[in-house]
Design a protein around this motif. Sequence first.
Motif, PDB file in Angstrom:
ATOM      1  N   LEU A  89      57.104-120.982 -10.681  1.00 40.86           N
ATOM      2  CA  LEU A  89      55.722-120.649 -11.051  1.00 40.86           C
ATOM      3  C   LEU A  89      55.475-119.177 -10.747  1.00 40.86           C
ATOM      4  CD1 LEU A  89      54.058-123.802  -9.497  1.00 40.86           C
ATOM      5  CD2 LEU A  89      54.590-123.427 -11.908  1.00 40.86           C
ATOM      6  N   LYS A  90      55.427-118.353 -11.762  1.00 36.31           N
ATOM      7  CA  LYS A  90      55.295-116.913 -11.541  1.00 36.31           C
ATOM      8  C   LYS A  90      53.899-116.570 -11.047  1.00 36.31           C
ATOM      9  CE  LYS A  90      58.624-115.759 -15.036  1.00 36.31           C
ATOM     10  NZ  LYS A  90      58.813-115.428 -16.410  1.00 36.31           N
ATOM     11  N   GLY A  91      53.832-115.724 -10.038  1.00 35.79           N
ATOM     12  CA  GLY A  91      52.542-115.147  -9.668  1.00 35.79           C
ATOM     13  C   GLY A  91      51.778-115.883  -8.589  1.00 35.79           C
ATOM     14  N   LEU A  92      52.329-116.975  -8.048  1.00 43.32           N
ATOM     15  CA  LEU A  92      51.606-117.676  -6.974  1.00 43.32           C
ATOM     16  C   LEU A  92      52.161-117.280  -5.610  1.00 43.32           C
ATOM     17  CD1 LEU A  92      51.228-121.404  -8.087  1.00 43.32           C
ATOM     18  CD2 LEU A  92      49.444-119.653  -7.970  1.00 43.32           C
ATOM     19  N   ASN A  93      51.277-117.285  -4.602  1.00 40.90           N
ATOM     20  CA  ASN A  93      51.712-117.150  -3.205  1.00 40.90           C
ATOM     21  C   ASN A  93      51.579-118.517  -2.561  1.00 40.90           C
ATOM     22  OD1 ASN A  93      52.036-114.263  -3.059  1.00 40.90           O
ATOM     23  ND2 ASN A  93      49.816-114.124  -3.195  1.00 40.90           N
ATOM     24  N   ILE A  94      52.677-119.072  -2.071  1.00 39.55           N
ATOM     25  CA  ILE A  94      52.626-120.385  -1.417  1.00 39.55           C
ATOM     26  C   ILE A  94      53.175-120.252   0.004  1.00 39.55           C
ATOM     27  CG2 ILE A  94      53.475-122.773  -1.448  1.00 39.55           C
ATOM     28  CD1 ILE A  94      53.428-122.649  -4.478  1.00 39.55           C
ATOM     29  N   ALA A  95      52.404-120.776   0.970  1.00 41.58           N
ATOM     30  CA  ALA A  95      52.815-120.684   2.367  1.00 41.58           C
ATOM     31  C   ALA A  95      53.283-122.039   2.872  1.00 41.58           C
ATOM     32  CB  ALA A  95      51.647-120.199   3.223  1.00 41.58           C
ATOM     33  N   VAL A  96      54.336-122.020   3.707  1.00 40.84           N
ATOM     34  CA  VAL A  96      54.768-123.217   4.435  1.00 40.84           C
ATOM     35  C   VAL A  96      54.717-122.846   5.915  1.00 40.84           C
ATOM     36  CG1 VAL A  96      56.645-124.859   4.818  1.00 40.84           C
ATOM     37  CG2 VAL A  96      56.241-123.947   2.520  1.00 40.84           C
ATOM     38  N   MET A  97      53.791-123.451   6.627  1.00 40.15           N
ATOM     39  CA  MET A  97      53.547-123.059   8.013  1.00 40.15           C
ATOM     40  C   MET A  97      53.720-124.272   8.925  1.00 40.15           C
ATOM     41  SD  MET A  97      52.889-119.897   7.354  1.00 40.15           S
ATOM     42  CE  MET A  97      52.173-119.090   8.757  1.00 40.15           C
ATOM     43  N   GLY A  98      54.270-124.008  10.114  1.00 43.36           N
ATOM     44  CA  GLY A  98      54.676-125.102  10.980  1.00 43.36           C
ATOM     45  C   GLY A  98      53.557-125.848  11.669  1.00 43.36           C
ATOM     46  N   CYS A  99      52.430-125.184  11.921  1.00 44.60           N
ATOM     47  CA  CYS A  99      51.399-125.872  12.692  1.00 44.60           C
ATOM     48  C   CYS A  99      49.995-125.447  12.289  1.00 44.60           C
ATOM     49  CB  CYS A  99      51.609-125.635  14.187  1.00 44.60           C
ATOM     50  SG  CYS A  99      51.023-124.017  14.717  1.00 44.60           S
ATOM     51  N   ILE A 100      49.075-126.298  12.650  1.00 40.95           N
ATOM     52  CA  ILE A 100      47.675-126.091  12.302  1.00 40.95           C
ATOM     53  C   ILE A 100      47.005-125.058  13.211  1.00 40.95           C
ATOM     54  CG2 ILE A 100      46.714-127.906  13.821  1.00 40.95           C
ATOM     55  CD1 ILE A 100      45.809-127.656  10.177  1.00 40.95           C
ATOM     56  N   VAL A 101      47.684-124.766  14.361  1.00 40.96           N
ATOM     57  CA  VAL A 101      47.061-123.867  15.342  1.00 40.96           C
ATOM     58  C   VAL A 101      47.039-122.436  14.813  1.00 40.96           C
ATOM     59  CG1 VAL A 101      47.153-123.029  17.724  1.00 40.96           C
ATOM     60  CG2 VAL A 101      47.899-125.355  17.185  1.00 40.96           C
ATOM     61  N   ASN A 102      48.214-121.950  14.441  1.00 38.48           N
ATOM     62  CA  ASN A 102      48.294-120.564  13.961  1.00 38.48           C
ATOM     63  C   ASN A 102      48.537-120.458  12.459  1.00 38.48           C
ATOM     64  OD1 ASN A 102      47.911-119.466  16.497  1.00 38.48           O
ATOM     65  ND2 ASN A 102      50.090-119.595  16.979  1.00 38.48           N
ATOM     66  N   GLY A 103      49.072-121.516  11.859  1.00 39.72           N
ATOM     67  CA  GLY A 103      49.460-121.467  10.450  1.00 39.72           C
ATOM     68  C   GLY A 103      48.373-120.970   9.516  1.00 39.72           C
ATOM     69  N   PRO A 104      47.191-121.617   9.508  1.00 36.69           N
ATOM     70  CA  PRO A 104      46.171-121.216   8.534  1.00 36.69           C
ATOM     71  C   PRO A 104      45.770-119.748   8.660  1.00 36.69           C
ATOM     72  CG  PRO A 104      45.635-123.340   9.488  1.00 36.69           C
ATOM     73  CD  PRO A 104      46.798-122.799  10.278  1.00 36.69           C
ATOM     74  N   GLY A 105      45.704-119.258   9.898  1.00 34.85           N
ATOM     75  CA  GLY A 105      45.322-117.852  10.082  1.00 34.85           C
ATOM     76  C   GLY A 105      46.420-116.913   9.636  1.00 34.85           C
ATOM     77  N   GLU A 106      47.679-117.304   9.879  1.00 33.25           N
ATOM     78  CA  GLU A 106      48.792-116.391   9.618  1.00 33.25           C
ATOM     79  C   GLU A 106      49.308-116.446   8.193  1.00 33.25           C
ATOM     80  OE1 GLU A 106      51.723-116.805  12.670  1.00 33.25           O
ATOM     81  OE2 GLU A 106      50.302-116.320  14.249  1.00 33.25           O
ATOM     82  N   MET A 107      48.840-117.428   7.427  1.00 33.61           N
ATOM     83  CA  MET A 107      49.369-117.448   6.047  1.00 33.61           C
ATOM     84  C   MET A 107      48.596-116.482   5.159  1.00 33.61           C
ATOM     85  SD  MET A 107      48.456-121.297   4.925  1.00 33.61           S
ATOM     86  CE  MET A 107      46.820-121.862   4.475  1.00 33.61           C
ATOM     87  N   ALA A 108      47.720-115.716   5.802  1.00 36.34           N
ATOM     88  CA  ALA A 108      47.077-114.555   5.179  1.00 36.34           C
ATOM     89  C   ALA A 108      46.476-114.891   3.830  1.00 36.34           C
ATOM     90  CB  ALA A 108      48.077-113.425   5.094  1.00 36.34           C
ATOM     91  N   ASP A 109      46.969-114.237   2.770  1.00 35.68           N
ATOM     92  CA  ASP A 109      46.305-114.380   1.470  1.00 35.68           C
ATOM     93  C   ASP A 109      47.036-115.363   0.554  1.00 35.68           C
ATOM     94  OD1 ASP A 109      48.520-112.807   1.299  1.00 35.68           O
ATOM     95  OD2 ASP A 109      47.707-111.529  -0.282  1.00 35.68           O
ATOM     96  N   ALA A 110      47.702-116.356   1.129  1.00 37.47           N
ATOM     97  CA  ALA A 110      48.405-117.334   0.280  1.00 37.47           C
ATOM     98  C   ALA A 110      47.407-118.074  -0.610  1.00 37.47           C
ATOM     99  CB  ALA A 110      49.149-118.328   1.162  1.00 37.47           C
ATOM    100  N   ASP A 111      47.849-118.391  -1.820  1.00 38.79           N
ATOM    101  CA  ASP A 111      46.988-119.160  -2.720  1.00 38.79           C
ATOM    102  C   ASP A 111      46.950-120.629  -2.306  1.00 38.79           C
ATOM    103  OD1 ASP A 111      46.614-116.869  -4.353  1.00 38.79           O
ATOM    104  OD2 ASP A 111      48.619-117.206  -5.181  1.00 38.79           O
ATOM    105  N   TYR A 112      48.104-121.130  -1.847  1.00 39.68           N
ATOM    106  CA  TYR A 112      48.203-122.525  -1.390  1.00 39.68           C
ATOM    107  C   TYR A 112      48.995-122.569  -0.089  1.00 39.68           C
ATOM    108  CZ  TYR A 112      46.471-123.716  -5.966  1.00 39.68           C
ATOM    109  OH  TYR A 112      45.674-123.808  -7.072  1.00 39.68           O
ATOM    110  N   GLY A 113      48.655-123.510   0.754  1.00 38.55           N
ATOM    111  CA  GLY A 113      49.370-123.642   2.014  1.00 38.55           C
ATOM    112  C   GLY A 113      49.768-125.085   2.283  1.00 38.55           C
ATOM    113  N   TYR A 114      50.975-125.232   2.835  1.00 39.97           N
ATOM    114  CA  TYR A 114      51.506-126.518   3.265  1.00 39.97           C
ATOM    115  C   TYR A 114      51.646-126.364   4.778  1.00 39.97           C
ATOM    116  CZ  TYR A 114      55.077-130.296   3.435  1.00 39.97           C
ATOM    117  OH  TYR A 114      55.803-131.429   3.706  1.00 39.97           O
ATOM    118  N   VAL A 115      50.806-127.052   5.535  1.00 34.57           N
ATOM    119  CA  VAL A 115      50.708-126.758   6.968  1.00 34.57           C
ATOM    120  C   VAL A 115      50.909-128.038   7.786  1.00 34.57           C
ATOM    121  CG1 VAL A 115      49.232-125.790   8.788  1.00 34.57           C
ATOM    122  CG2 VAL A 115      49.094-124.874   6.459  1.00 34.57           C
ATOM    123  N   GLY A 116      51.791-127.959   8.791  1.00 37.03           N
ATOM    124  CA  GLY A 116      52.027-129.113   9.670  1.00 37.03           C
ATOM    125  C   GLY A 116      50.768-129.459  10.450  1.00 37.03           C
ATOM    126  N   LYS A 117      50.455-130.763  10.465  1.00 33.70           N
ATOM    127  CA  LYS A 117      49.212-131.202  11.129  1.00 33.70           C
ATOM    128  C   LYS A 117      49.525-131.890  12.462  1.00 33.70           C
ATOM    129  CE  LYS A 117      44.771-132.406  11.002  1.00 33.70           C
ATOM    130  NZ  LYS A 117      43.655-131.496  10.928  1.00 33.70           N
TER     131      LYS A 117
END
Length: 420
Positions: A351-379
């Motif tokens: 998918l050209k042009g998307l930013n997708i984040a895969v982050m390990g935890c809910i503590v820091n992940g959402p803040g550190e995935m910066a300007d990602a369009d979508y995030g997959y974050v461990g809960k």
Amino acid sequence: MSNPSPLIAPVPAGAIEHGAVPVTLGSPIPEMEYPRRWTRPVRVGPKTIGGMAPVLVQSMITEDTRNIEACVRQIIQLHEAGCELTRVTAPTLRDADAIGEIRAELQRRGVDAPLVADVHHEGQQIALEVAKYVDKVRINPGLYVFRKKKPGYEYSEDEIVEQQELIEKQLVPLIRVLRERDLALRIGVNHGSLSDRLTVMYGDTPEGMVQSALEFIEICERHDFKNIVISLKASRAAVMIQANRLLVKRMEERGMCYPLHLGVTEAGDGQYARIKSTLGIGTLLAEGIGDTIRVSLAEDPVNEIPVCYEILQGIGLRRTKTEFIACPGCGRTKFDLPTVLNEVRNATGHLKGLNIAVMGCIVNGPGEMADADYGYVGKGEGLISLYRGREVVKNMVPAERGVAELIALLQTDGQWEDPE
Ligand code: SF4
């Protein structure tokens, strides 16, 4: 959402000829400005190098030029892999004629792949012949008029002038042909093959490389020819970086703004060659320097093309695939992050042009995935959350359904395309 196209702002009026101008690039870092150096656009067949054109990806075939079928096959492979300009060597007049046959065969097969001919040692006649068949000719100033004296020889003023006059005399017929046919010239200086005269005068240095290019540029300008691209290559990234920075400085002092071809030559193969090339090319691109690139690998040249695109994508100059952001994982990660990252990449990498984040935890992940369009974050144990930007849109999803739910979310948002 990110814009998939390479965004380059219009150049302000009056900035066309000289100097650096601020140019706004698009994602991945919105509103960030890189100082992309403005250069004179040089047309190479259907492509343009410099100006506002996207940085062009080049390579060179490795087949024997006289093996027409093999050359055509390799040029087509490169073209299909995304190579936008392909170089073919022309060491002899017979090879120059072979390039004519290669060109004709490509046309017969309907392949519009722009070609550059590489001309080396004392190749004035070869250059004139091959210019009939290609879009650009590359010459090496260090080998153009080849004279080698004994070590320690000091050139007199008269000898220097005599050599410069000889170079001009031999270059002018080629300049005439290129001008008449509206073709381009690459003045391709190599650290390893500086002329004897310039090595004596400046040493085997970035300054010597720059002077070698300037000497040829000035001859071209005296004969009213400006379809020029310059390259200063070295096998050491640091030398190549210094030489190109210095060339930009010297050109700006002279009011010149020719586009630059970047590459670390003889980089070798494997991971180290890719790292060296990325260092050299990427450093300069990050400074706004560079209009076309080649990653030289001692491998199948088709392998060079993905590396070029990854350098360009990494720096935000081209978008050819999804940009992934992923944390390294730590004790807070409650899933197998490398495996999940691979699964997400396999599912969405096209998918050209998307930013997708895969982050390990809910503590820091959402803040550190910066300007990602979508995030997959461990809960938590066995659970993940899916984000659209900074908003949680699917919470407490069982990890085994995570990738499928991400695809479903992309489909709902109209961001999904089936892979080819
Ligand atoms: S985002 Fe969470 S899991 Fe990933 S490295 Fe940071 S703290 Fe660890």
